[in-house]
Write an enzyme that holds these catalytic residues in place. Structure first.
Site, PDB file in Angstrom:
ATOM      1  N   ILE A  36       0.813  -1.212   0.000  1.00  0.00           N
ATOM      2  CA  ILE A  36       0.000   0.000   0.000  1.00  0.00           C
ATOM      3  C   ILE A  36       0.849   1.265   0.000  1.00  0.00           C
ATOM      4  O   ILE A  36       0.359   2.331  -0.303  1.00  0.00           O
ATOM      5  CB  ILE A  36      -1.012   0.058   1.171  1.00  0.00           C
ATOM      6  CG1 ILE A  36      -0.358  -0.302   2.497  1.00  0.00           C
ATOM      7  CG2 ILE A  36      -2.199  -0.832   0.914  1.00  0.00           C
ATOM      8  CD1 ILE A  36      -1.308  -0.196   3.681  1.00  0.00           C
ATOM      9  N   ALA A  37       2.117   1.145   0.352  1.00  0.00           N
ATOM     10  CA  ALA A  37       2.969   2.336   0.305  1.00  0.00           C
ATOM     11  C   ALA A  37       4.418   1.911   0.228  1.00  0.00           C
ATOM     12  O   ALA A  37       4.814   0.894   0.794  1.00  0.00           O
ATOM     13  CB  ALA A  37       2.761   3.195   1.549  1.00  0.00           C
ATOM     14  N   GLY A  39       7.760   3.580   1.210  1.00  0.00           N
ATOM     15  CA  GLY A  39       8.442   4.711   1.835  1.00  0.00           C
ATOM     16  C   GLY A  39       9.899   4.715   1.407  1.00  0.00           C
ATOM     17  O   GLY A  39      10.329   3.900   0.592  1.00  0.00           O
ATOM     18  N   GLU A  41      12.290   3.978   3.244  1.00  0.00           N
ATOM     19  CA  GLU A  41      13.071   2.940   3.904  1.00  0.00           C
ATOM     20  C   GLU A  41      12.301   1.659   4.096  1.00  0.00           C
ATOM     21  O   GLU A  41      12.785   0.760   4.770  1.00  0.00           O
ATOM     22  CB  GLU A  41      13.492   3.458   5.292  1.00  0.00           C
ATOM     23  CG  GLU A  41      13.787   4.923   5.294  1.00  0.00           C
ATOM     24  CD  GLU A  41      13.725   5.520   6.678  1.00  0.00           C
ATOM     25  OE1 GLU A  41      12.615   5.622   7.239  1.00  0.00           O
ATOM     26  OE2 GLU A  41      14.790   5.865   7.186  1.00  0.00           O
ATOM     27  N   SER A  42      11.108   1.583   3.536  1.00  0.00           N
ATOM     28  CA  SER A  42      10.332   0.372   3.765  1.00  0.00           C
ATOM     29  C   SER A  42       9.206   0.254   2.752  1.00  0.00           C
ATOM     30  O   SER A  42       8.884   1.207   2.062  1.00  0.00           O
ATOM     31  CB  SER A  42       9.716   0.429   5.165  1.00  0.00           C
ATOM     32  OG  SER A  42       8.762   1.470   5.193  1.00  0.00           O
ATOM     33  N   LYS A  57       4.915  -3.581   7.909  1.00  0.00           N
ATOM     34  CA  LYS A  57       5.985  -2.705   7.433  1.00  0.00           C
ATOM     35  C   LYS A  57       7.250  -3.525   7.348  1.00  0.00           C
ATOM     36  O   LYS A  57       7.721  -4.078   8.342  1.00  0.00           O
ATOM     37  CB  LYS A  57       6.156  -1.520   8.395  1.00  0.00           C
ATOM     38  CG  LYS A  57       7.229  -0.523   7.963  1.00  0.00           C
ATOM     39  CD  LYS A  57       7.173   0.746   8.819  1.00  0.00           C
ATOM     40  CE  LYS A  57       8.324   1.696   8.487  1.00  0.00           C
ATOM     41  NZ  LYS A  57       8.242   2.962   9.233  1.00  0.00           N
ATOM     42  N   ASP A 149       9.755  13.017  13.285  1.00  0.00           N
ATOM     43  CA  ASP A 149       9.263  12.969  11.903  1.00  0.00           C
ATOM     44  C   ASP A 149       7.751  13.205  11.871  1.00  0.00           C
ATOM     45  O   ASP A 149       7.021  12.515  11.156  1.00  0.00           O
ATOM     46  CB  ASP A 149       9.645  11.623  11.269  1.00  0.00           C
ATOM     47  CG  ASP A 149       9.732  11.680   9.744  1.00  0.00           C
ATOM     48  OD1 ASP A 149       9.663  12.790   9.177  1.00  0.00           O
ATOM     49  OD2 ASP A 149       9.858  10.602   9.115  1.00  0.00           O
ATOM     50  N   ASP A 638      18.702  18.054 -13.145  1.00  0.00           N
ATOM     51  CA  ASP A 638      17.489  18.130 -13.951  1.00  0.00           C
ATOM     52  C   ASP A 638      17.385  16.915 -14.873  1.00  0.00           C
ATOM     53  O   ASP A 638      18.324  16.142 -15.009  1.00  0.00           O
ATOM     54  CB  ASP A 638      17.591  19.414 -14.783  1.00  0.00           C
ATOM     55  CG  ASP A 638      16.240  19.937 -15.211  1.00  0.00           C
ATOM     56  OD1 ASP A 638      15.237  19.217 -15.046  1.00  0.00           O
ATOM     57  OD2 ASP A 638      16.207  21.058 -15.723  1.00  0.00           O
TER      58      ASP A 638
HETATM   59  N1  LIG Z   1      -0.750   0.813  10.199  1.00  0.00           N
HETATM   60  C1  LIG Z   1      -0.951   1.275   8.977  1.00  0.00           C
HETATM   61  N2  LIG Z   1      -2.142   1.170   8.353  1.00  0.00           N
HETATM   62  C2  LIG Z   1      -2.320   1.656   7.112  1.00  0.00           C
HETATM   63  N3  LIG Z   1      -1.409   2.293   6.403  1.00  0.00           N
HETATM   64  C3  LIG Z   1      -0.186   2.440   6.949  1.00  0.00           C
HETATM   65  C4  LIG Z   1       0.106   1.938   8.249  1.00  0.00           C
HETATM   66  N4  LIG Z   1       1.388   2.257   8.539  1.00  0.00           N
HETATM   67  C5  LIG Z   1       1.863   2.921   7.463  1.00  0.00           C
HETATM   68  N5  LIG Z   1       0.929   3.034   6.497  1.00  0.00           N
HETATM   69  C6  LIG Z   1       1.063   3.717   5.199  1.00  0.00           C
HETATM   70  O1  LIG Z   1       2.381   3.553   4.719  1.00  0.00           O
HETATM   71  C7  LIG Z   1       3.046   4.807   4.584  1.00  0.00           C
HETATM   72  C8  LIG Z   1       4.502   4.659   4.951  1.00  0.00           C
HETATM   73  O2  LIG Z   1       4.612   4.211   6.273  1.00  0.00           O
HETATM   74  P1  LIG Z   1       5.797   4.724   7.198  1.00  0.00           P
HETATM   75  O3  LIG Z   1       5.757   6.195   7.234  1.00  0.00           O
HETATM   76  O4  LIG Z   1       5.731   4.022   8.478  1.00  0.00           O
HETATM   77  O5  LIG Z   1       7.019   4.188   6.347  1.00  0.00           O
HETATM   78  P2  LIG Z   1       8.452   4.849   6.058  1.00  0.00           P
HETATM   79  O6  LIG Z   1       9.203   3.905   5.187  1.00  0.00           O
HETATM   80  O7  LIG Z   1       9.064   5.227   7.328  1.00  0.00           O
HETATM   81  O8  LIG Z   1       8.065   6.108   5.206  1.00  0.00           O
HETATM   82  P3  LIG Z   1       8.765   7.536   5.115  1.00  0.00           P
HETATM   83  O9  LIG Z   1       9.177   7.655   3.690  1.00  0.00           O
HETATM   84  O10 LIG Z   1       7.669   8.488   5.479  1.00  0.00           O
HETATM   85  O11 LIG Z   1       9.880   7.572   6.105  1.00  0.00           O
HETATM   86  C9  LIG Z   1       2.264   5.757   5.496  1.00  0.00           C
HETATM   87  O12 LIG Z   1       2.359   7.101   5.045  1.00  0.00           O
HETATM   88  C10 LIG Z   1       0.865   5.207   5.395  1.00  0.00           C
HETATM   89  O13 LIG Z   1       0.204   5.736   4.256  1.00  0.00           O
HETATM   90 MN   LIG Z   2       6.434   7.943   6.884  1.00  0.00          MN
HETATM   91 MN   LIG Z   3      10.109   6.989   8.058  1.00  0.00          MN
END
Ligand SMILES: Nc1ncnc2c1ncn2[C@@H]1O[C@H](COP(=O)(O)OP(=O)(O)OP(=O)(O)O)[C@@H](O)[C@H]1O
Ligand SMILES: [Mn+2]
Ligand SMILES: [Mn+2]
Length: 657
Positions: A36-37, A39, A41-42, A57, A149, A638
């Site tokens: 679903i996302a 990031g 680092e993850s 995650k 953060d 660029d």
């Molecule tokens: N418990 C959850 N339920 C639903 N969506 C989640 C949950 N945890 C994280 N997400 C989604 O995943 C995205 C990334 O999660 P998170 O910020 O923990 O990861 P990250 O790798 O640290 O990202 P970042 O690039 O912000 O550092 C969040 O912005 C959110 O949209």
């Molecule tokens: Mn995040």
């Molecule tokens: Mn993060």
């Protein structure tokens, strides 16, 4: 949850343990459904654990430092239990799969809710988010933990639109913070790591001045980020832009300020986002609280104990006003309207419109006159010198996340050996204008061959492409396919047309075309930028403002550096699409043409281009690639597009060097 805790319930190193959160899970107990996302680092997945929906995650662990970080984050998460914090329900802390399992929150997160759904919360919804978030941070600070953060994309929303703080990737115990050197901080890949620009800028705008100055974090840095986030909630505007949509905001942020400029302005000039106005419904007490939260001096900022108390008072005052003020619902817990999830429109927004096919379709629909080459060839003397062409191109998005350059190669137009056209479009505020133009412009140019001279056709093709693109954008806005009303994409454009021994170069913006004649570069286009006095005067007399902002002359509110372009309908007519056209008679001395977007010219001079091609295998595609690679190596920030057109055959002896 019926999950069994297997003793000893500790991570493989023994540093993380918990009485209630299982730290080993049999693979059969969970299923990853879909990411679903992603990031920095993850990767976060929707998953099923023990029959229930969870978020998994999965950190990207590439170094032993990453692994240390996983353990540190897990130790911390095991200790947290608060209704305002996304709850860890399990973890897997053994190789090869390191994972956190969190309570699941349906997307969108707060950032997506604000900038994709364009949610405009009523004041009580803002207050409810502010109170719960402040309580979660108060809880963390009492435990001696600094989150570091805090920002809307790390705030997850439940069905009642209550916030839950997530992402403890940067969290630290306050006592350890003195030991967190800048070096450490950098190696965590964030926020200084350059590889993930979007997140970097995204995080940067929430960072307190003391962090930007690379001084020590304190819990007051969280207070600053809290203030910026609550103001964003009230205004719906991405900090330091005038935009509601996050996707475009990154481009605009880059155009208004580079990272260093923004940092300098926040630190030295006390620059802050525009504070919410009375139309947001915010009482002045809330606005003053936000201003104190983002005070430059961290000691003047309130603590979360103070903030929670003040928000309580603000809520009570709201309660008392409820008889006279219909905006306030009865209690702060019953949140006005029901949440509406518009998954389908969200998806449409993300998928976007295919502007290449929009451009193509426009030409098909337009019923343009049939191309005819009589007028063009009439100006041609069949006995004159006839260049023999070979061509190639190379395009790379370089360090940018997105590619906003496009180009076209139209050699041997109309299957005539001696008519050729080439062009480059360098998009800004998104790729839409560049993508549209790459297909529409060649169509217009070909159609115009039956009615205009070569330079007339070039001129008209610029104007017609601009009008068509803006009409198309307008239409998409009205039919709600473009939901961001304040989005005004544009592109600069350069086109070369060769008819027999005549070369026509038309340019609007800061792409550049040079001709190498007898070993020397000749520039065939002028850069249309606001730092050019003539252009600046033209723009001002056409009624648009040009201001010195940070490091450069920039046009209008959008702070554009170029003064001519296709699109940019908020700046028309001052930022005109009218090209300047040069005409050159080619002769046997002419070796090649180089056309490129400013990504090349920013870091490689005209003379250097000639000397690089001198040492490169004489093949136009190779030369294009060599130039673009050189620009990237020199740190061009660029997108880079290069077209090389040889104007005479290269002998075999000459071919290699
Ligand atoms: N418990 C959850 N339920 C639903 N969506 C989640 C949950 N945890 C994280 N997400 C989604 O995943 C995205 C990334 O999660 P998170 O910020 O923990 O990861 P990250 O790798 O640290 O990202 P970042 O690039 O912000 O550092 C969040 O912005 C959110 O949209
Ligand atoms: Mn995040
Ligand atoms: Mn993060």
């Amino acid at each position: 949850m019926g999950l069994e805790i297997v003793e000893p319930n500790a991570c493989i190193r023994g540093c993380c343990s918990s009485n209630s959160i299982p730290l080993h899970l049999p693979p059969s107990s969970y299923t990853l459904l879909k990411p679903i996302a992603r990031g920095a680092e993850s990767v976060v997945y929707e998953a099923i654990l023990d029959g229930k929906k969870v978020a998994v995650k999965k950190p990207i662990l590439s170094t032993s430092e990453d692994l240390d970080k996983f353990h540190k984050e897990l130790q911390l998460l095991c200790k947290l239990d608060h209704p305002g914090i996304a709850k860890l329900v399990a973890a897997h802390a053994k190789p090869p799969n390191y994972m956190y399992f969190f309570e699941f929150f349906e997307p969108p997160n707060l950032s997506e809710k604000l900038h994709m759904e364009e949610w405009s919360p009523i004041i009580n919804q803002v207050l409810a988010v502010a109170v719960q978030l402040a309580k979660a941070l108060q809880y963390l600070h009492h435990l001696g933990i600094v989150h570091r953060d805090v920002k809307p994309s790390n705030i997850l929303l439940d069905e009642d639109l209550y916030p839950h703080l997530a992402d403890f990737g940067l969290a630290e115990y306050k006592k350890d913070l003195k030991g967190v050197s800048i070096g450490n901080w950098r190696s965590s890949g964030k926020p200084t790591g350059g590889f993930h620009k979007k997140n970097m800028v995204g995080t940067l705008i929430y960072m307190a001045p003391e962090i930007l100055k690379k001084e020590i974090h304190t819990e007051k840095s969280d207070v600053y980020s809290f203030g910026i986030s609550i103001n964003e909630l009230l205004t719906g505007v991405v900090p330091y832009t005038d935009l509601r949509a996050e996707a475009q905001a990154h481009t605009v942020l880059e155009m208004n300020y580079t990272e260093q400029q923004l940092t300098a302005a926040v630190v030295s000039d006390g620059l802050r986002p525009v504070l919410a106005g009375p139309e947001s419904g915010a009482p002045s007490t809330l606005l003053s609280l936000i201003e104190r939260c983002w005070d430059a001096n961290s000691q003047n900022r309130p603590s979360f104990d103070d903030i929670v108390a003040e928000l309580g008072t603000i809520l009570e005052q709201g309660e008392n006003m409820k008889e006279s003020d219909i905006v306030f619902p009865k209690s702060s817990n019953s949140l006005g309207d029901q949440p509406v999830y518009v998954a389908s429109s969200l998806q449409a927004y993300q998928e976007g419109i295919n502007w290449f096919s929009q451009g193509e379709n426009f030409i098909t629909r337009a019923c343009l006159p049939k191309p005819g080459t009589a007028i063009w060839l009439a100006s041609n003397d069949p006995l004159a010198y006839n260049p023999i062409l070979s061509w190639g191109s190379f395009a790379t998005c370089g360090r940018r996340e997105t590619m906003e350059d496009t180009h076209f190669l139209l050699p041997q137009m109309f299957h005539q050996g001696d008519i050729h056209a080439f062009g480059i479009f360098d998009g800004h505020r998104g790729a839409a204008a560049a993508e549209f133009s790459a297909r529409a412009f060649p169509g217009f140019l070909q159609a115009l061959s039956s009615t205009s001279s070569p330079s007339g056709a070039l001129f008209e093709a610029f104007i017609k492409t601009d009008i068509a693109f803006r009409a198309e954008l307008d239409f998409s806005r009205k039919s709600k396919r473009v939901i961001q009303k304040d989005w005004h994409p544009g592109c600069t454009a350069a086109a070369a047309l060769i008819v027999g021994n005549k070369l026509f170069v038309a340019n609007a913006g800061d792409c550049r075309t040079i001709l190498c004649r007898a070993g020397h570069p000749f520039v065939l286009s002028k850069d249309h930028v606001a730092s050019c006095l003539e252009e600046r005067e033209r723009v001002i007399s056409a009624g648009e403002q040009v201001r010195w902002q940070v490091d450069n002359w920039r046009v209008g509110l959008a702070a554009l550096q170029v003064t001519r372009s296709i699109g940019d309908d908020d700046l028309k007519p001052a930022v005109t699409a009218e090209p300047e056209i040069t005409e050159t008679i080619l002769s046997a001395e002419d070796e090649y043409l180089v056309m490129a977007s400013d990504g090349l010219w920013d870091v490689v001079s005209n003379a250097e281009v000639v000397s690089i091609i001198k040492d490169t295998v004489k093949e136009p595609g190779m030369c294009s690639k060599r130039l673009a690679t050189e620009a990237a190596e020199r740190g061009s920030k660029d997108n880079i597009t290069v077209i090389v057109v040889f104007l005479r055959p290269v002998s075999t002896a000459e071919r290699i060097y």
